[in-house]
Design a protein around this motif. Sequence first.
Motif: not given
Length: 226
Positions: A17-22
């Motif tokens: 999630k964090s990678t894709q959100a960024r």
Amino acid sequence: MKQGFFITFEGPEGAGKSTQARRLYERLQSIGYPTILTREPGGTRISELIRRILVDLRHTEMAPTTEILLFSAARAQLVSELIRPYLATGGIVVCDRYADSTFAYQGYGLGRDLEELRTITDIATGGLKPDLTLYLRIDVEVGLQRKRASRERIEPGSVQPPEWNRLDARDLAYHQRVAQGFNELMAQEPERWYALDADQPVDELAEQIWQVVMARLAQVMPLAAQ
């Protein structure tokens, strides 16, 4: 009249999630959309301080009610200080987790009363819901293995390994209940959620997310894309 556009990312641990959100945040900015990126719990000075308490592996004695209220307190500060004001300017907010995680993790995961959680969440958020929630679906065991493995290396640009926190350390049955909870939440509001397979190359997933988001923004913020 509602302004701005609120996008959240949800999913089991290790879904990326964090990678894709960024990635989404950076790409939206690159084509001219006014966008901010934040996370839960956290995103403001006060909320980040609360996060430290919530994720600390030493705090095994934390009562479920305490956990719920701390998450909600961090959320209330984030919504009041950052999310609502930015949406009011007409911008886009991308958030790594939001209130749906409380229903999945503390409701379905810990077995707490969902109506009680809705009341607390409504107080914390003032009823603010995302316009679009992107759910990154992955097998629970695979996701946990990915998160454990990620701690063995430091990603480029990072100063420390990805966090392994107090909730991550709970047993497999707990994480399976959480995943089932997310399925229930999606069934209740299918118009808000969009599920994607997280067990695929990062670039391919990012492109799928981009297509979904641009299709939605074309309906509500078309001028910003020109």
